[in-house]
Design an enzyme around this catalytic site. Structure first.
Site, short mmCIF file in Angstrom:
data_model
loop_
_atom_site.label_atom_id
_atom_site.label_comp_id
_atom_site.label_asym_id
_atom_site.label_seq_id
_atom_site.Cartn_x
_atom_site.Cartn_y
_atom_site.Cartn_z
N GLU A 1 -12.32 -20.92 -13.27
CA GLU A 1 -12.26 -21.66 -14.53
C GLU A 1 -11.03 -22.56 -14.63
O GLU A 1 -9.97 -22.13 -15.05
CB GLU A 1 -12.26 -20.67 -15.72
CG GLU A 1 -12.22 -21.39 -17.07
CD GLU A 1 -12.30 -20.45 -18.28
OE1 GLU A 1 -12.32 -19.21 -18.10
OE2 GLU A 1 -12.34 -20.97 -19.41
N LYS B 1 -16.61 -22.56 -13.90
CA LYS B 1 -16.61 -22.66 -15.37
C LYS B 1 -15.67 -23.80 -15.77
O LYS B 1 -14.47 -23.58 -15.97
CB LYS B 1 -16.15 -21.33 -15.96
CG LYS B 1 -15.99 -21.34 -17.49
CD LYS B 1 -15.96 -19.94 -18.06
CE LYS B 1 -15.62 -19.96 -19.54
NZ LYS B 1 -15.91 -18.70 -20.20
P1 13P Z 1 -14.29 -20.94 -25.26
O1 13P Z 1 -15.76 -21.20 -25.05
O2 13P Z 1 -13.95 -20.44 -26.62
O3 13P Z 1 -13.44 -22.09 -24.79
O4 13P Z 1 -13.90 -19.71 -24.34
C1 13P Z 1 -14.40 -19.60 -23.09
C2 13P Z 1 -13.48 -18.82 -22.26
O5 13P Z 1 -13.86 -17.84 -21.66
C3 13P Z 1 -12.09 -19.26 -22.15
O6 13P Z 1 -11.48 -18.64 -21.07
#
Ligand code: 13P
Length: 340
Positions: free
Chosen positions: A177, A219
Site C-alpha cells: 500500500e 492497494k
Molecule cells: P481508507 O479507505 O479510509 O483510506 O483506509 C484504507 C486503509 O486501509 C488505510 O491504510
C-alpha cells in the site's frame, strides 16, 4: 513459499464483484474516531462495533477479505466466536495490519517512513497460526511543491519490499500500500506524477527483493486533485488518469488492485471505482476496493455506540459493501444507491 497458495488467496480477496473491508484501525485511531462521535473509547466498544461490522448476513457476497488489527485477530465477537471463524464462515479471508505506523523520516521534515520490520518474521509466523492469510503495510507520501523527496520514495519502497518478501516467505499475501495523500491543493497532474514515481519505485524494490508479483495485492491511492484544490477533476478524469498511471507501472502478473478511499466521500469513492470499469480500457488485473472510511463512516455514525442502533448500522455497512461490490463490476448507478 507456496506460490499456488499465495495466488489462490490473492484471487479470493479480489474475486469478481468483491473487495476488501479495511477494519484495521489501530486502537488509538479507532478511539479518535469514537471520541469524535462521543462513543466511549474502550475495548468493549471496539469489540461491539467490529462485531456489528462482520456479522451482516451475506457480507461475503461483496467482501473477499477483511483487514484486522492485532487486537481483533485475537479477539472474539460479543457472542463469543472468534472473529477469524466468523469471517471464514462467510468466505472472507482474514488479514492483519502488520506495520507499526508511519514515523518521522529523519532529516526530512514533513515526511514519514513506515516502520515495523524488526521481528516481523516471527510475528508473521504467529499471525499465520492465528488464521491470517494476508497482511497489510501502508506507506504514505505527502505532496507539496518540494515533496516527496527521493529519500521518502526509496525508504518507503524498501520497507514495503522487505515486508512483502517476509510475508511471502510465510505464505501470507502482502497487500502493498503506497498511499499518496490527498491533503493539499495540488493538481491532478501533480498527483499523477508523484503516484507514478511512488509505484515505479515500489515495483523496482519488489523485484530487487525477489517478490513474486503473482502473490501480492496492490492497494494504491487514486490519481486525484488535492482535497483543497480549485476546480477538482471530475469522476471520469480521475478514473482515466488513475488507470493511465497504473497501466504504466503495474505488471499484469499482479492479480488485483484494491484502492484505498483516502478521505474521499463514500459515494465519490464508489463512483470513481465504477468509472474505471467504463473507461474503455482493458484491465489486466482485478480492479476493486479496499476501503476503510468509505465503507465504515456512515455505519459508525449511525451506530454511535448504542446497541439499539446495531441493526440499522449493520444495514448501512452492508449497503456500502454492496454498492462497492457492484461498482467493482461497473454496475453501480445513483438509482441503485437511492433505491436502498
Ligand atoms: P481508507 O479507505 O479510509 O483510506 O483506509 C484504507 C486503509 O486501509 C488505510 O491504510
Amino acid at each position: 513459499m507456496n506460490i499456488d497458495t499465495l495466488q489462490a488467496t490473492a484471487r479470493a480477496m479480489v474475486a469478481p464483484g468483491k473487495g476488501i473491508l479495511a477494519m484495521d484501525e489501530s486502537s488509538p485511531t479507532c478511539n479518535k474516531r469514537f471520541e469524535a462521535l462521543g462513543i466511549p473509547a474502550t475495548i468493549e466498544m471496539r469489540r461491539e462495533y467490529r462485531t456489528m461490522l462482520v456479522s451482516s448476513p451475506g457480507l461475503g457476497e461483496y467482501i473477499g477479505g477483511a483487514i484486522l488489527f492485532d487486537e481483533t485477530l485475537r479477539d472474539q465477537t460479543t457472542d463469543g466466536k472468534s472473529f477469524v471463524d466468523v469471517l471464514n464462515a462467510q468466505d472472507i479471508v482474514p488479514g492483519i495490519k502488520v506495520d507499526t505506523g508511519a514515523k518521522d523520516l529523519a532529516l526530512h521534515p514533513g515526511e514519514k517512513v513506515t516502520e515495523g520490520l524488526d521481528g516481523l518474521g516471527p510475528r508473521l509466523a504467529e499471525y499465520h497460526e492465528l488464521g491470517a492469510r494476508f497482511a497489510k503495510w501502508r506507506a504514505v507520501y505527502a505532496i507539496s511543491d518540494a515533496l516527496p523527496s527521493q529519500a521518502c520514495f526509496s525508504a518507503n519502497a524498501h520497507g514495503l519490499a522487505r515486508y512483502a518478501a517476509l510475508c511471502q516467505a510465510h505464505d501470507i499475501v502482502p497487500i502493498v500500500e503506497p498511499e499518496v495523500l490527498i491533503d493539499g491543493s495540488h493538481s491532478i497532474e501533480r498527483s499523477f506524477q508523484v503516484t507514478q514515481h511512488a509505484q515505479q519505485t515500489v515495483f523496482e524494490a519488489l523485484a530487487d527483493q525477489g517478490v513474486d508479483l503473482r502473490g501480492i495485492v496492490l492497494k494504491p491511492s487514486m490519481v486525484i486533485s488535492g482535497a483543497e484544490a480549485n476546480n477538482r477533476a471530475g469522476v471520469d478524469e480521475v478514473a482515466r488518469e488513475t488507470l493511465r498511471c497504473l497501466l504504466s507501472t503495474v505488471p499484469p502478473a499482479v492479480p488485483g488492485i484494491a484502492f484505498l478511499s483516502g478521505g474521499q466521500s463514500d459515494e465519490e469513492a464508489t463512483m470513481h471505482l465504477n468509472a474505471m470499469h467504463h473507461a474503455g480500457v482493458a484491465l489486466p488485473w482485478a480492479v476493486t476496493f479496499s476501503y476503510g472510511r468509505a465503507l465504515q463512516a456512515a455505519a459508525m455514525t449511525t451506530w454511535a455506540g448504542q446497541s439499539g442502533n446495531v441493526d440499522s448500522a449493520r444495514a448501512i455497512a452492508f449497503h456500502r459493501a454492496r454498492m462497492n461490490g457492484v461498482a467493482a463490476l461497473g454496475e453501480y448507478s445513483p438509482e441503485l444507491e437511492k433505491a436502498a
